[in-house]
Design a protein around this motif. Sequence first.
Motif, mmCIF file in Angstrom:
data_model
loop_
_atom_site.group_PDB
_atom_site.id
_atom_site.type_symbol
_atom_site.label_atom_id
_atom_site.label_comp_id
_atom_site.label_asym_id
_atom_site.label_seq_id
_atom_site.Cartn_x
_atom_site.Cartn_y
_atom_site.Cartn_z
ATOM 1 N N MET A 104 0.844 -1.195 0.000
ATOM 2 C CA MET A 104 0.000 0.000 0.000
ATOM 3 C C MET A 104 0.880 1.246 0.000
ATOM 4 O O MET A 104 1.855 1.326 0.739
ATOM 5 N N THR A 105 0.551 2.229 -0.830
ATOM 6 C CA THR A 105 1.339 3.448 -0.916
ATOM 7 C C THR A 105 1.127 4.293 0.330
ATOM 8 O O THR A 105 0.001 4.489 0.790
ATOM 9 N N ALA A 106 2.241 4.798 0.872
ATOM 10 C CA ALA A 106 2.156 5.634 2.061
ATOM 11 C C ALA A 106 1.410 6.928 1.751
ATOM 12 O O ALA A 106 1.430 7.432 0.628
ATOM 13 N N THR A 107 0.725 7.476 2.750
ATOM 14 C CA THR A 107 0.046 8.760 2.619
ATOM 15 C C THR A 107 1.044 9.827 2.184
ATOM 16 O O THR A 107 2.212 9.788 2.554
ATOM 17 N N ASP A 108 0.585 10.773 1.392
ATOM 18 C CA ASP A 108 1.468 11.854 0.953
ATOM 19 C C ASP A 108 1.706 12.815 2.113
ATOM 20 O O ASP A 108 0.859 13.637 2.454
ATOM 21 N N SER A 128 11.248 12.298 -8.503
ATOM 22 C CA SER A 128 10.287 11.265 -8.123
ATOM 23 C C SER A 128 9.876 11.494 -6.678
ATOM 24 O O SER A 128 10.420 12.379 -5.995
ATOM 25 N N ASP A 129 8.901 10.713 -6.216
ATOM 26 C CA ASP A 129 8.530 10.783 -4.803
ATOM 27 C C ASP A 129 9.757 10.518 -3.938
ATOM 28 O O ASP A 129 10.671 9.774 -4.329
ATOM 29 N N ALA A 130 9.783 11.132 -2.756
ATOM 30 C CA ALA A 130 10.885 10.932 -1.812
ATOM 31 C C ALA A 130 10.334 10.297 -0.541
ATOM 32 O O ALA A 130 9.140 10.424 -0.225
ATOM 33 N N TYR A 131 11.217 9.638 0.187
ATOM 34 C CA TYR A 131 10.818 8.922 1.397
ATOM 35 C C TYR A 131 11.790 9.241 2.526
ATOM 36 O O TYR A 131 12.965 9.516 2.294
ATOM 37 N N ALA A 132 11.278 9.193 3.747
ATOM 38 C CA ALA A 132 12.104 9.387 4.936
ATOM 39 C C ALA A 132 11.516 8.566 6.068
ATOM 40 O O ALA A 132 10.424 7.997 5.950
ATOM 41 N N LYS A 133 12.279 8.526 7.177
ATOM 42 C CA LYS A 133 11.842 7.799 8.365
ATOM 43 C C LYS A 133 11.530 6.341 8.017
ATOM 44 O O LYS A 133 10.449 5.825 8.324
ATOM 45 N N ALA A 134 12.499 5.698 7.376
ATOM 46 C CA ALA A 134 12.381 4.288 6.979
ATOM 47 C C ALA A 134 11.134 4.042 6.131
ATOM 48 O O ALA A 134 10.497 2.997 6.228
ATOM 49 N N GLY A 135 10.792 5.019 5.305
ATOM 50 C CA GLY A 135 9.656 4.869 4.399
ATOM 51 C C GLY A 135 8.313 5.240 4.987
ATOM 52 O O GLY A 135 7.293 5.179 4.286
ATOM 53 N N ARG A 136 8.279 5.659 6.248
ATOM 54 C CA ARG A 136 6.985 5.982 6.869
ATOM 55 C C ARG A 136 6.423 7.308 6.370
ATOM 56 O O ARG A 136 5.220 7.541 6.471
#
Length: 202
Positions: free
Chosen positions: A1-5, A94-102
């Motif tokens: 499931m894609t994480a909330t923006d 592209s989309d970026a992620y942080a906090k282990a993908g949270r």
Amino acid sequence: MTATDSLSAWLRVRREADWQSAPALRRCPPGRDGFQSWCKGPVRLRDPHRAQRLLAAHALSLTDAARRAPLDFALLAGWQREVLAATRAPFRTSDAYAKAGRERYGLTPHTQADFDSCLRETTDPEIPLAARAARAYLDVAFFHPFTDGNARAALLTLVHVLAREGITLPEVEPLQTTRYADDPAGAADLAALIGVLNRHRP
């Protein structure tokens, strides 16, 4: 499931946070520069090259503050090239992620323009300076414009916003705690912490 923006969450929080409760800042006689002390102390102990690059970027940001250069992505990218020892520091693609993908920071065709619009608000006299600096720090953190080094870019931005108004914090390490995009109280607390650090003289 894609994480909330989380970027969308931050933009909502940005509108709702109680920025007006931020403390007034005072100009103090020249003294300890907390950013330089942090670079020359703990950062240099861990990685002398990283410290030197940060000091070079900081010098650029202070020069830009003195000439009151408009704060936008292009200005930050110039500092970031120093931070990363890179020839380019483009906006992410592209989309970026942080906090282990949270936390996921979405990307649309308008993200960079929205980021620049937010940065322009750092000169808004209707918002207390501590709030403007805190908000700019969080803008960089949650727009996450670069593929690397966003935490360093956020701190440089905060210091730059204050420097434009003649404020130098004697410490910056306490600012570097984990922040969450959906936390309006945490956003206001960052502005309050800037006020505490402004009053503290080591």
